[in-house]
Design an enzyme around this catalytic site. Structure first.
Site, PDB file in Angstrom:
ATOM      1  N   GLU A  74      -5.290  -0.133  -3.806  1.00 55.39           N
ATOM      2  CA  GLU A  74      -5.664  -0.714  -5.098  1.00 55.39           C
ATOM      3  C   GLU A  74      -6.785  -1.739  -4.968  1.00 55.39           C
ATOM      4  OE1 GLU A  74      -2.568  -3.631  -3.602  1.00 55.39           O
ATOM      5  OE2 GLU A  74      -3.022  -1.500  -3.389  1.00 55.39           O
ATOM      6  N   CYS A  93       1.150  -1.264   2.012  1.00 54.86           N
ATOM      7  CA  CYS A  93       1.226  -2.473   2.833  1.00 54.86           C
ATOM      8  C   CYS A  93       2.660  -2.659   3.342  1.00 54.86           C
ATOM      9  CB  CYS A  93       0.702  -3.692   2.079  1.00 54.86           C
ATOM     10  SG  CYS A  93       0.322  -5.085   3.176  1.00 54.86           S
ATOM     11  N   HIS A 126      -4.478  -1.773   1.384  1.00 55.96           N
ATOM     12  CA  HIS A 126      -4.245  -1.802  -0.056  1.00 55.96           C
ATOM     13  C   HIS A 126      -5.209  -0.838  -0.749  1.00 55.96           C
ATOM     14  CE1 HIS A 126      -1.503  -5.289  -0.414  1.00 55.96           C
ATOM     15  NE2 HIS A 126      -2.117  -5.712   0.680  1.00 55.96           N
TER      16      HIS A 126
END
Length: 211
Positions: A193, A87, A191
């Site tokens: 994750e 990001c 992202h």
């Protein structure tokens, strides 16, 4: 494998470190994942992950505020240690950011970070969007298919980038840069994750990557 997740006061540190550890476990990689702001730990790492959220200037300021951290990061990555920015961590790789004024970036990829031009669409771009890329064009994309979805939350993105450094885009009122890479440096605007299986695949590819 020693993996440093850089703590400079910005980013989903816990989520990012958990995703890195899970991707390592799935890949059968014995990994020591540490969240750190210590220059010595950055220099000793075999992989570096730089998360980031918020404004470009604030994140760059946070990086510069930790004594010796930016020097350790730049020197270690310049020496060849694989790097992944997430990001705003990816955005810091650019030459400069134009959010709330001009701020110099790390200059690792061509271009600058500007507000997304998406007339009629809400900003920030928030949610799941499809990736567009050429299969087989880079090891970070192994196991992915064009159209795979990942999770974005941002209002600014890379503009005037170099074609050879742009691995993937998404569409949000036009093409938006989603993944960049140059030499041993890579970054995702989204992202990983938060991107479930697709995100874990990308992180696993990064851990296996030998640029």
């Amino acid at each position: 494998m020693k993996i440093a997740v850089v703590d400079y006061g910005s980013g989903n540190l816990a989520s990012a470190s958990r995703a890195v550890q899970l991707a390592a476990d799935r890949a059968g990689i014995a990994a020591d994942v540490v969240v750190t702001s210590a220059p010595a730990a950055i220099r000793a790492a075999s992989r570096i992950v730089l998360p980031g959220q918020g404004a470009f200037a604030d994140c760059m300021g946070g990086l510069d505020a930790v004594p010796g951290l930016r020097d350790a990061l730049e020197q270690t990555v310049d020496a060849g240690t694989p790097f992944l920015g997430i990001c705003v961590g990816m955005q810091l790789m650019a030459e400069r950011g134009l959010e709330y004024g001009a701020t110099e970036g790390l200059g690792w990829v061509q271009g600058e970070i500007t507000r997304i031009d998406a007339p009629g669409l809400r900003l920030p771009q928030m949610g799941w969007n499809a990736l567009d890329f050429q299969p087989g064009s880079h090891p970070l994309l192994d196991g992915l298919l064009p159209g795979d979805h990942v999770y974005f939350t941002h209002s600014f993105a890379l503009s005037d980038g170099k074609g050879a450094e742009i691995l993937a885009t998404t569409d949000y009122g036009g093409p938006v840069v989603a993944i960049v890479a140059r030499d041993n440096r890579a970054g995702t605007q989204f992202h990983p994750e938060k991107s479930q299986e697709v995100g874990l695949t990308i992180v696993g590819n990064f851990l296996r990557w030998t640029p």
